[in-house]
Motif scaffolding. Structure first.
Motif, mmCIF file in Angstrom:
data_model
loop_
_atom_site.group_PDB
_atom_site.id
_atom_site.type_symbol
_atom_site.label_atom_id
_atom_site.label_comp_id
_atom_site.label_asym_id
_atom_site.label_seq_id
_atom_site.Cartn_x
_atom_site.Cartn_y
_atom_site.Cartn_z
ATOM 1 N N VAL A 192 0.866 -1.186 0.000
ATOM 2 C CA VAL A 192 0.000 0.000 0.000
ATOM 3 C C VAL A 192 0.905 1.239 0.000
ATOM 4 C CG1 VAL A 192 -1.645 1.313 1.410
ATOM 5 C CG2 VAL A 192 -1.903 -1.170 1.116
ATOM 6 N N TYR A 193 1.932 1.110 0.821
ATOM 7 C CA TYR A 193 2.907 2.193 0.885
ATOM 8 C C TYR A 193 3.659 2.277 -0.461
ATOM 9 C CZ TYR A 193 7.183 4.664 2.188
ATOM 10 O OH TYR A 193 8.241 5.524 2.219
ATOM 11 N N GLY A 194 3.533 3.417 -1.111
ATOM 12 C CA GLY A 194 4.274 3.636 -2.359
ATOM 13 C C GLY A 194 3.548 3.183 -3.609
ATOM 14 N N ILE A 195 2.312 2.709 -3.440
ATOM 15 C CA ILE A 195 1.602 2.158 -4.604
ATOM 16 C C ILE A 195 1.378 3.220 -5.683
ATOM 17 C CG2 ILE A 195 -0.742 2.545 -3.664
ATOM 18 C CD1 ILE A 195 0.383 -0.474 -5.760
ATOM 19 N N LYS A 196 1.222 4.449 -5.246
ATOM 20 C CA LYS A 196 0.909 5.484 -6.252
ATOM 21 C C LYS A 196 2.088 5.794 -7.159
ATOM 22 C CE LYS A 196 -3.081 7.108 -3.899
ATOM 23 N NZ LYS A 196 -3.692 7.974 -2.919
ATOM 24 N N ASN A 197 3.248 5.331 -6.772
ATOM 25 C CA ASN A 197 4.416 5.509 -7.652
ATOM 26 C C ASN A 197 4.574 4.348 -8.628
ATOM 27 O OD1 ASN A 197 5.089 7.819 -6.230
ATOM 28 N ND2 ASN A 197 6.165 6.595 -4.686
ATOM 29 N N TYR A 198 3.640 3.426 -8.521
ATOM 30 C CA TYR A 198 3.803 2.197 -9.313
ATOM 31 C C TYR A 198 3.540 2.416 -10.797
ATOM 32 C CZ TYR A 198 2.126 -2.212 -11.338
ATOM 33 O OH TYR A 198 1.879 -3.259 -12.166
ATOM 34 N N LEU A 199 2.375 2.941 -11.117
ATOM 35 C CA LEU A 199 2.027 3.050 -12.537
ATOM 36 C C LEU A 199 2.492 4.368 -13.131
ATOM 37 C CD1 LEU A 199 -1.624 1.681 -12.671
ATOM 38 C CD2 LEU A 199 0.425 0.579 -13.538
ATOM 39 N N PRO A 200 2.946 4.337 -14.387
ATOM 40 C CA PRO A 200 3.289 5.603 -15.037
ATOM 41 C C PRO A 200 2.046 6.491 -15.118
ATOM 42 C CG PRO A 200 3.985 3.706 -16.348
ATOM 43 C CD PRO A 200 3.152 3.180 -15.235
ATOM 44 N N HIS A 201 2.223 7.775 -14.847
ATOM 45 C CA HIS A 201 1.074 8.699 -14.828
ATOM 46 C C HIS A 201 0.383 8.756 -16.192
ATOM 47 C CE1 HIS A 201 1.335 10.062 -10.763
ATOM 48 N NE2 HIS A 201 2.657 10.154 -10.879
ATOM 49 N N SER A 202 1.204 8.643 -17.217
ATOM 50 C CA SER A 202 0.622 8.728 -18.566
ATOM 51 C C SER A 202 -0.397 7.607 -18.781
ATOM 52 C CB SER A 202 1.724 8.627 -19.616
ATOM 53 O OG SER A 202 2.424 7.418 -19.438
ATOM 54 N N LEU A 203 -0.094 6.455 -18.205
ATOM 55 C CA LEU A 203 -0.990 5.303 -18.371
ATOM 56 C C LEU A 203 -2.322 5.564 -17.657
ATOM 57 C CD1 LEU A 203 -1.171 2.427 -19.533
ATOM 58 C CD2 LEU A 203 -0.364 1.605 -17.335
ATOM 59 N N MET A 204 -2.232 6.197 -16.483
ATOM 60 C CA MET A 204 -3.449 6.529 -15.743
ATOM 61 C C MET A 204 -4.310 7.475 -16.589
ATOM 62 S SD MET A 204 -2.798 4.934 -12.933
ATOM 63 C CE MET A 204 -2.825 5.286 -11.199
ATOM 64 N N GLY A 205 -3.627 8.415 -17.219
ATOM 65 C CA GLY A 205 -4.322 9.382 -18.083
ATOM 66 C C GLY A 205 -4.995 8.671 -19.248
ATOM 67 N N GLN A 206 -4.257 7.769 -19.836
ATOM 68 C CA GLN A 206 -4.805 6.996 -20.982
ATOM 69 C C GLN A 206 -6.040 6.210 -20.570
ATOM 70 O OE1 GLN A 206 -2.088 4.297 -23.000
ATOM 71 N NE2 GLN A 206 -0.496 5.860 -22.899
ATOM 72 N N ALA A 207 -5.935 5.618 -19.390
ATOM 73 C CA ALA A 207 -7.051 4.792 -18.905
ATOM 74 C C ALA A 207 -8.283 5.655 -18.684
ATOM 75 C CB ALA A 207 -6.644 4.086 -17.617
ATOM 76 N N GLN A 208 -8.058 6.841 -18.122
ATOM 77 C CA GLN A 208 -9.185 7.745 -17.849
ATOM 78 C C GLN A 208 -9.817 8.186 -19.180
ATOM 79 O OE1 GLN A 208 -8.015 10.573 -14.932
ATOM 80 N NE2 GLN A 208 -10.102 11.124 -14.420
ATOM 81 N N ALA A 209 -8.936 8.408 -20.160
ATOM 82 C CA ALA A 209 -9.418 8.871 -21.461
ATOM 83 C C ALA A 209 -10.144 7.767 -22.224
ATOM 84 C CB ALA A 209 -8.246 9.390 -22.283
ATOM 85 N N ALA A 210 -9.841 6.540 -21.879
ATOM 86 C CA ALA A 210 -10.418 5.409 -22.628
ATOM 87 C C ALA A 210 -11.887 5.166 -22.295
ATOM 88 C CB ALA A 210 -9.619 4.133 -22.356
ATOM 89 N N GLN A 211 -12.412 5.940 -21.357
ATOM 90 C CA GLN A 211 -13.843 5.904 -21.014
ATOM 91 C C GLN A 211 -14.348 4.489 -20.700
ATOM 92 O OE1 GLN A 211 -15.622 7.933 -24.368
ATOM 93 N NE2 GLN A 211 -15.477 9.888 -23.283
ATOM 94 N N GLY A 212 -13.727 3.926 -19.747
ATOM 95 C CA GLY A 212 -14.195 2.624 -19.278
ATOM 96 C C GLY A 212 -13.576 1.432 -19.992
ATOM 97 N N GLN A 213 -12.869 1.676 -21.072
ATOM 98 C CA GLN A 213 -12.195 0.565 -21.753
ATOM 99 C C GLN A 213 -10.864 0.280 -21.043
ATOM 100 O OE1 GLN A 213 -13.328 -1.258 -24.489
ATOM 101 N NE2 GLN A 213 -15.192 -0.160 -23.914
ATOM 102 N N ALA A 214 -10.522 -0.960 -20.985
ATOM 103 C CA ALA A 214 -9.246 -1.311 -20.346
ATOM 104 C C ALA A 214 -8.093 -1.005 -21.307
ATOM 105 C CB ALA A 214 -9.242 -2.778 -19.982
#
Lengths: 407, 646
Positions: B169-191
């Motif tokens: 749990v500690y440090g989990i937010k550093n795990y995924l590249p931020h760009s990927l999070m952005g892509q996921a959000q933009a994908a509108q529910g698509q994985a």
């Protein structure tokens, strides 16, 4: 050409699967398994780590046993599981392999945890007890009481010496039960006695309230209620906390070269509660057992004998800081050189307390986890949580008795 | 029974050397030569060797072809199956995220009244992971495996991590590249699938593990889905399924091509992202440049190249995800070992067949040749002279025929030998009889008496002449034992006889010889004329009452092959009955030396002529009571003396 032979010399090695919890950070388990595979040629051990979550491992085993799966030969099991697995006849009794005279070489409470209905079901691999790690570079001496701990933590946070005062295993899982039980015990409370539930005492309620207050006090990071052992260890290792309640294996990690607090850590017994007299750690540790459905029981025993032997325990203690279960290893100079505190704390380790011994312990634990977690999150008052636990455990035990299952 | 012995030495070939016969031991011990049985067995074995050799070579070539073909087919099939499995499992991961994201527990997680605990969701996540469990077997072990290493839910308030093996749990937010999070959000529910990245926070949990293990466990691939509340369309949080390369390797590490061949998953940069060789993980596949170029081709393909410095067969197919490829590699050596193993088995099989065939061939050759050997032994016994023996060999139609023919031939030989024997015996006897007839004691007495009387009456010249004639008569009569003499000698013999008789009969007898010169050398059985002349004197001239008796002896060629001698007398002759009797006597078939009587000497002469020269020759009488009697003797002009056995 096809050659038929029954000669042991030319026979293929027996392959067995060993399922420890997840890889230990120091790689001690892998080192030991590799060494075993190198030193002989009759048995090849395949290491198949399961998870760092004890509950997840338990689920994996239960699923496997229910399916009568022979895929696992040597089972690494939490100290609380032998009665459950033995009662269900999922594991092999080891009386023939592990006679009483051999058992005397082990710490008594570890053998006790492997014994159920006068039969021995497991061999103690390494033991654990709850300890308090503290920053000796910040504090001269560790706190004696929980009250002191809160006070010192606040003080040092205020001074900016650390970001947070205390981290522990606050996630809803077995680790939380250990943390709360230690507080109850250190406050003079008990959970079960002679098979009866005795948790509903002011000491227990006060202890739970104390932990709830600690969480609320701001000396813990907000995410502590999601923390398990490794979260707390890394948090502490990054120098963000003054105190850490964890197990002995943290010692090796925090003193690794990549640790930010290398050489700055001290160990102490757990603090005493307001109504208590002594801080007692929860007996933890892992035992090795043989899957009843294994097709290679003799090979499995050879591996267990090796893994729990003095040499392996010494390696385990030196590399991973895991507490040996054999008395003799505590006297080994090399072990003591690496773990100076062993000599100091052996009596404390011997005083550590086991969790309630029951074939339905996982169910009891589940009840405690649920209520403890709600209490420290403020979703339940400590008193309600304790009352719930008492009621639910009683009901569970009654159900078991009605079903004809003995504790 | 005829018991004849053949010469002890064997028959000779034209060079005069002994011809080897199939005697019992000789057929085996004569160096450089083999018995018929051995030759037959050898021939069969050699045919078998040739057949096995040709079969082995053809089978080996065929085996290599089949192995190559099988390798390509099997590998392709294995790779396709693995690809399908991988795609199915990746699809299952997507479905798992879909399942979790639509679950009401997660959908309502942010609502104030929600009592869903992290603990409960952790268990739900674990169950979802377990749904992806699959069994894998290799090296006689079976393992429960799962492509998902971790399921994580993440928002500002909560972090839920199910297994916690590579995450805290500690440090989990550093795990995924931020760009990927952005892509996921933009994908509108698509994985959204990430590329492969290193799990840096996770590395702190396992820092002491071997480098290869860490590389495999911590290089990750994530499927990220931004979960929204389906009702209110508000964001809930990120749901992440993490797959590490070890989990990918689980899919292919149990696959063995041939003995040691391996399967790898490689990314578009031809780095190994999964496989059994942990040292290769996340490192370039160690191929030569030509193979690398070949591997860049899209789709499936097989080629031979160099892997880890060793010649190898390589087969690859595209997976259809992230430009990954599945590559199957088997060392040529491994392949050759298989081919050699096949060849050796074929050869071993061939040798066993050969061995069995050798036994069979020897046995069969024995069976086939045994009757012939038996016939050889039989002939050897026959050779000792026992012509009563018969063989009853069977075994084949030919052998039976041979036996029958041999038996018939031996029977015929026995009959012929008997015939020859009888003929020779007969010849001897008639010759002896003729000789006896010649040395007629009366004739000798009369002649000697005449000589004595001549001497007494002092007619010495006449006596001398008589003695000379008598000497000539006996000399030619003996003729050194020969049976066939020239007509010239026979005429001299007859003349000597007539000279002697002339002394006795004086004027009562005259004779005349008129022999054509061309027939003087023609053959004649000796003592032919003299008995006829004697008959002419005693039954002709002697009985003549009027005038002188004349005996006329002529000889001339009838044609190119035949000579005719005649003895004619002008005696009283025979009436027809007498003549018929005489002729009948001459025609009697079986004249034996024992035959006696009036016609004997005539029969004897006639028989001897026919015996030596043939049936077409012999005596022929004609007579007339008024003119006398004429005897014709038909003889061959030429005669091969070799025909006459001494």
């Amino acid at each position: 050409m096809i050659a038929f032979t029954t000669s042991a010399k030319t026979a293929l090695p027996v392959k067995i699967v060993f399922t420890p919890p997840s890889e230990d950070a120091q790689g001690a388990t892998r080192t030991l398994v590799d060494r075993f595979n190198r030193m002989q040629s009759q048995i090849v051990v395949k290491l198949s780590p399961l998870s760092s979550s004890t509950d997840a491992i338990h689920n994996t085993y239960v699923t496997s046993f229910m399916a009568k799966d022979a895929g696992i030969d040597v089972i690494a099991a939490d100290v609380i599981w032998p009665p459950e697995f033995a009662a269900a006849q999922w594991i092999e009794p080891l009386d023939a392999y592990f006679p009483p005279q051999k058992r005397t070489q082990f710490l008594p409470m570890t053998i006790q945890a492997c014994t159920y209905r006068k039969h021995i079901w497991a061999v103690p691999w390494f033991t654990d007890t709850g300890l308090l790690y503290y920053r000796k570079d910040i504090l001269d001496c560790p706190p004696r009481s929980w009250k002191d701990l809160i006070r010192v933590a606040r003080e040092k946070m205020k001074q900016g010496a650390v970001s947070y005062g205390y981290v522990f295993q606050g996630n809803q899982y077995e680790g939380l039960v250990c943390n709360v039980l230690e507080l109850i015990w250190s406050n003079g409370g008990e959970v079960m006695e002679d098979g009866r539930i005795v948790i509903h005492t002011p000491q227990a309620i006060a202890a739970l309230k104390l932990l709830s207050d600690i969480v609320k006090s701001g000396i813990c990071p907000p995410e502590v209620t999601g923390f398990q052992e490794e979260d707390g260890r890394l948090f502490f290792q990054d120098g963000k906390a003054l105190f850490l309640r964890s197990w002995p294996n943290v010692w090796a990690s925090v003193n690794n070269p990549d640790s930010k607090i290398r050489g700055k850590v001290g160990i102490a017994t757990l603090p005493v509660g307001p109504s208590g007299t002594v801080g007692r750690g929860c007996l933890g540790g892992w035992n090795l057992m043989i899957n009843r459905y294994s097709r290679n029981k003799a090979a499995a025993w050879k591996f267990i004998e090796y893994m729990t032997g003095a040499a392996s325990q010494k390696t385990n203690a030196i590399i991973a800081g895991r507490l040996p279960t054999r008395n003799a290893v505590y006297q080994d100079p090399a072990v003591l050189a690496k773990n100076q505190y062993y000599r100091q704390f052996l009596p404390i380790i011997l005083q550590s307390k086991p969790r309630p011994i029951s074939t339905v312990y996982p169910a009891l634990s589940e009840i405690m986890q649920h209520n403890f977690f709600k209490a420290i999150n403020g979703q339940l008052s400590p008193e309600t949580a304790i009352v719930n636990i008492e009621r639910e455990i009683e009901a569970t035990l009654r159900r078991r008795i009605n079903k004809g299952s003995n504790r | 029974m005829i018991n004849l012995s053949f010469p002890k030495h064997g028959p000779q070939d034209p060079t005069g050397q002994d011809v080897q016969r199939c005697t019992g031991l000789g057929r085996f011990i004569n160096p450089g030569k083999f018995s018929f049985r051995s030759q037959l067995a050898l021939a069969l074995i050699m045919i078998a060797v040739l057949a096995v050799l040709v079969m082995s070579i053809v089978a080996y070539i065929q085996a290599i072809d089949v192995l190559k073909h099988n390798f390509i087919t099997d590998t392709n099939s294995i790779l396709e199956r693995t690809r399908d499995e991988l795609l199915t499992k990746l699809n299952n991961v997507e479905n798992t995220l879909k399942l979790i994201s639509t679950d009401q527990r997660l959908q309502n997680i942010n609502r104030p009244e929600s009592e869903i605990s992290n603990h409960e969701l952790t268990k739900f996540f674990m169950d979802c992971i377990n749904l992806n469990n699959y069994q894998a077997n290799y090296e006689n072990q079976h393992f429960v495996k799962n492509l998902i290493d971790e399921l994580i839910f993440l928002n500002d308030q909560r972090v839920i991590i199910s297994r916690r093996e590579h995450f805290t749990v500690y440090g989990i937010k550093n795990y995924l590249p931020h760009s990927l999070m952005g892509q996921a959000q933009a994908a509108q529910g698509q994985a959204v699938w990430s590329g492969i990245f290193f799990n840096r926070p996770g590395s702190r949990l396992n820092s002491n593990l071997p480098e290869a293990t860490l590389r495999e466990e911590l290089n990750q691939l994530a499927l990220v889905k931004y979960v929204t509340n389906e009702k209110f369309k508000t964001g809930i949080g990120y749901l992440i399924a993490s797959i590490n390369l070890a989990r990918l390797s689980d899919l292919v590490e149990g696959i063995t091509l041939g003995q040691t061949g391996r399967v790898y998953i490689v990314d578009q940069e031809q780095r190994v992202i999964a496989g059994r060789d942990k040292d290769l993980i996340f490192k370039p596949l160690l191929l030569d440049s030509a193979s690398r170029r070949f591997l860049k081709n899209p789709g499936a393909g097989s080629f031979e190249g160099i892997f880890k410095g060793k010649a190898s067969f390589i087969h690859s197919i595209a997976i259809g995800v992230n430009h990954w490829k599945l590559v199957g590699i088997i060392a040529s050596h491994d392949f050759e070992v298989q081919a050699r193993s096949v060849r050796n088995r074929i050869l071993l099989g061939g040798l066993i067949i050969l061995f069995l065939f050798g036994f069979g061939a020897t046995f069969l050759a024995g069976r086939v040749t045994q009757p012939i050997l038996n016939i050889c032994d039989f002939l050897q016994k026959v050779e000792t002279g026992d012509l009563t023996l018969r063989t009853a060999e069977t075994g084949s139609i030919e052998i039976e025929k041979l036996s029958t023919q041999l038996n018939r031939m031996i029977g015929r030989i026995a009959a012929l030998l008997n015939e020859i024997y009888q003929e020779q015996l007969f010849k001897r006897k008639v010759a002896l009889k003729a000789l006896h007839a010649q040395i007629n004691p009366h004739f000798l007495y009369n002649t000697l008496d005449s000589i004595s009387w001549m001497i007494e009456s002092d007619r010495r010249e006449v006596a001398t002449g008589l003695i000379k004639s008598l000497a000539t008569f006996f000399r030619i009569g003996l003729s050194g034992g020969r049976e066939i003499i020239s007509i010239q000698d026979e005429v001299k013999h007859a003349e000597s006889y007539l000279k002697i008789q002339k002394v006795r009969y004086q004027d009562k007898l005259d004779y005349l010889f008129d022999i054509d010169e061309s027939v003087l050398q023609a053959p004649i059985v000796k003592i032919t004329l003299q008995p006829l002349i004697e008959n002419a004197i005693y039954h002709g001239i002697k009985l003549k009452t009027d005038g002188r008796g004349i005996i006329c002896i002529t000889g001339a060629q009838v044609d190119d092959h035949t000579v005719r001698l005649t003895v004619v007398n002008n005696g009283p002759g025979m009436d027809e009955r007498k003549l018929a009797e005489l002729r009948a006597a001459l025609q009697e078939a079986d004249i034996t030396p024992e035959t006696s009587g009036k016609g004997y000497s005539l029969q004897n002469i006639n028989s001897r002529i026919k015996l030596y020269f043939g049936k077409e020759y012999g005596l022929h009488y004609s007579s007339n009571p008024k003119t006398g009697t004429r005897v014709e003797i038909l003889l061959p002009l030429f005669y091969d003396e070799k025909q006459d056995h001494p």
